[in-house]
Structure formats: C-alpha cells, structure tokens
Scaffold this motif. Sequence first.
Motif, mmCIF file in Angstrom:
data_model
loop_
_atom_site.group_PDB
_atom_site.id
_atom_site.type_symbol
_atom_site.label_atom_id
_atom_site.label_comp_id
_atom_site.label_asym_id
_atom_site.label_seq_id
_atom_site.Cartn_x
_atom_site.Cartn_y
_atom_site.Cartn_z
ATOM 1 N N PHE A 110 -2.997 -1.608 -2.257
ATOM 2 C CA PHE A 110 -1.652 -1.090 -2.498
ATOM 3 C C PHE A 110 -1.617 0.417 -2.222
ATOM 4 O O PHE A 110 -0.710 0.923 -1.561
ATOM 5 C CB PHE A 110 -1.228 -1.394 -3.943
ATOM 6 N N VAL A 111 -2.616 1.129 -2.729
ATOM 7 C CA VAL A 111 -2.725 2.581 -2.523
ATOM 8 C C VAL A 111 -2.888 2.878 -1.025
ATOM 9 O O VAL A 111 -2.264 3.794 -0.488
ATOM 10 C CB VAL A 111 -3.896 3.171 -3.343
ATOM 11 N N GLN A 112 -3.700 2.078 -0.370
ATOM 12 C CA GLN A 112 -3.918 2.226 1.076
ATOM 13 C C GLN A 112 -2.606 2.120 1.849
ATOM 14 O O GLN A 112 -2.369 2.861 2.784
ATOM 15 C CB GLN A 112 -4.856 1.101 1.547
ATOM 16 N N GLU A 113 -1.767 1.203 1.429
ATOM 17 C CA GLU A 113 -0.469 1.007 2.072
ATOM 18 C C GLU A 113 0.389 2.266 1.913
ATOM 19 O O GLU A 113 1.054 2.699 2.850
ATOM 20 C CB GLU A 113 0.226 -0.203 1.435
ATOM 21 N N LYS A 114 0.346 2.877 0.724
ATOM 22 C CA LYS A 114 1.095 4.112 0.453
ATOM 23 C C LYS A 114 0.578 5.251 1.341
ATOM 24 O O LYS A 114 1.348 6.068 1.816
ATOM 25 C CB LYS A 114 0.982 4.518 -1.021
ATOM 26 N N ILE A 115 -0.735 5.288 1.545
ATOM 27 C CA ILE A 115 -1.338 6.311 2.405
ATOM 28 C C ILE A 115 -0.897 6.075 3.846
ATOM 29 O O ILE A 115 -0.458 6.988 4.534
ATOM 30 C CB ILE A 115 -2.883 6.271 2.301
ATOM 31 N N ALA B 25 -14.113 3.595 8.362
ATOM 32 C CA ALA B 25 -14.127 4.811 9.193
ATOM 33 C C ALA B 25 -12.742 5.123 9.773
ATOM 34 O O ALA B 25 -12.408 6.293 9.987
ATOM 35 C CB ALA B 25 -15.159 4.681 10.306
ATOM 36 N N GLU B 26 -11.935 4.103 10.008
ATOM 37 C CA GLU B 26 -10.591 4.301 10.556
ATOM 38 C C GLU B 26 -9.716 5.157 9.641
ATOM 39 O O GLU B 26 -8.793 5.820 10.107
ATOM 40 C CB GLU B 26 -9.910 2.950 10.807
ATOM 41 N N TRP B 27 -10.018 5.151 8.348
ATOM 42 C CA TRP B 27 -9.225 5.932 7.392
ATOM 43 C C TRP B 27 -9.404 7.433 7.585
ATOM 44 O O TRP B 27 -8.548 8.217 7.196
ATOM 45 C CB TRP B 27 -9.507 5.492 5.962
ATOM 46 N N LYS B 28 -10.505 7.812 8.221
ATOM 47 C CA LYS B 28 -10.719 9.237 8.503
ATOM 48 C C LYS B 28 -9.605 9.759 9.423
ATOM 49 O O LYS B 28 -9.121 10.874 9.240
ATOM 50 C CB LYS B 28 -12.090 9.450 9.145
ATOM 51 N N GLN B 29 -9.197 8.940 10.393
ATOM 52 C CA GLN B 29 -8.148 9.330 11.337
ATOM 53 C C GLN B 29 -6.790 9.463 10.649
ATOM 54 O O GLN B 29 -5.938 10.219 11.087
ATOM 55 C CB GLN B 29 -8.024 8.315 12.484
ATOM 56 N N ILE B 30 -6.590 8.709 9.583
ATOM 57 C CA ILE B 30 -5.325 8.698 8.858
ATOM 58 C C ILE B 30 -5.265 9.818 7.824
ATOM 59 O O ILE B 30 -4.191 10.216 7.397
ATOM 60 C CB ILE B 30 -5.112 7.305 8.197
ATOM 61 N N SER B 31 -6.440 10.342 7.465
ATOM 62 C CA SER B 31 -6.487 11.369 6.418
ATOM 63 C C SER B 31 -5.761 12.641 6.842
ATOM 64 O O SER B 31 -5.653 12.959 8.019
ATOM 65 C CB SER B 31 -7.940 11.684 6.048
ATOM 66 N N CYS B 32 -5.251 13.360 5.844
ATOM 67 C CA CYS B 32 -4.504 14.596 6.098
ATOM 68 C C CYS B 32 -5.431 15.805 6.079
ATOM 69 O O CYS B 32 -5.048 16.898 6.479
ATOM 70 C CB CYS B 32 -3.388 14.768 5.070
#
Length: 148
Positions: A32-37, A67-74
């Motif tokens: 759920f948190v991932q979706e918000k991100i 690792a894909e979340w690194k690209q999404i990080s701010c």
Amino acid sequence: PMKIYLDNSCFNRPYDEQVYETIRLEAEAKLFVQEKIYNGAIGLVWSFMLDFENNANPYDNQKESIAEWKQISCENVAAEIAVLERARDVAATYRVKPKDAIHVASAIFAHCDYFLTTDRQLLKKVSSLKEIRTINPIDFIQILEGKL
C-alpha cells in the motif's frame, strides 16, 4: 510531499513466507505504501546501504524488483562521513547493528519524516530517537489514514 525511508526488512517483507498474519498484514501495508510512493503522494529516500544489502540478495527476481525502487526514489543518500559518524553514534547509543544504524542515519540525514521497518528489535531500540519517527508499516498506514 512527506519523505520516508524503508529499510531492507520492509522491502523484503512481501517475499517472506506469509505464514503468520502479522507478516501478511505487514506485506500488504508495505505494498500500500509502495503504491503511494509510485503515485508520488510520498517521497522515497534510498541509500547506499539499501544497495549494499540488496546486492547481496541471492534471489535475482527479488533483487531486481527491489532495485527498481532506487529509480523511483526522490533522494539517494551516499556514504558520506556525516552519515557514517551519525550511524556510529546510533549504533553505540541504541545498541543496534552497524547496518541497521546506517539505515537509520541515512533516514535522519535525508530529513525523512518516517523510518519504516518490520524489524521488531530495531523498532524497539530506536523508537526513542528524537530526529525521526521509527514505525511499522501497519502503524504508518493508520497515520496516513488519520487514525493515530
């Protein structure tokens, strides 16, 4: 937007064996948190320690997916002296493992609003930290929904 840091235990929770209700609920909460991100409602902070721990993941599909979340990080926290010194202080003061202390210090350094972990020991040990609120993903959702 609000900035949060998820440690490795959080990122891996959906891949854990869902044998206990708590694990299943934490996995759902993390998704759920991932979706918000992903939707941009919350900013994700990444760090060199997430890279380090994720690179050691023996499961390629999990490793790549995390690792894909690194690209999404701010924001991406590098191994700067200030982070490492703060981590040393956190490790000594709160008696946490060095890697965990680096996650906490990275979140503090990036001025995150919340540090999310499913590691109960870590949660208990650093809950009194003034610079950041350490919380379980389930409790974090209650905050997002205005119930706490």
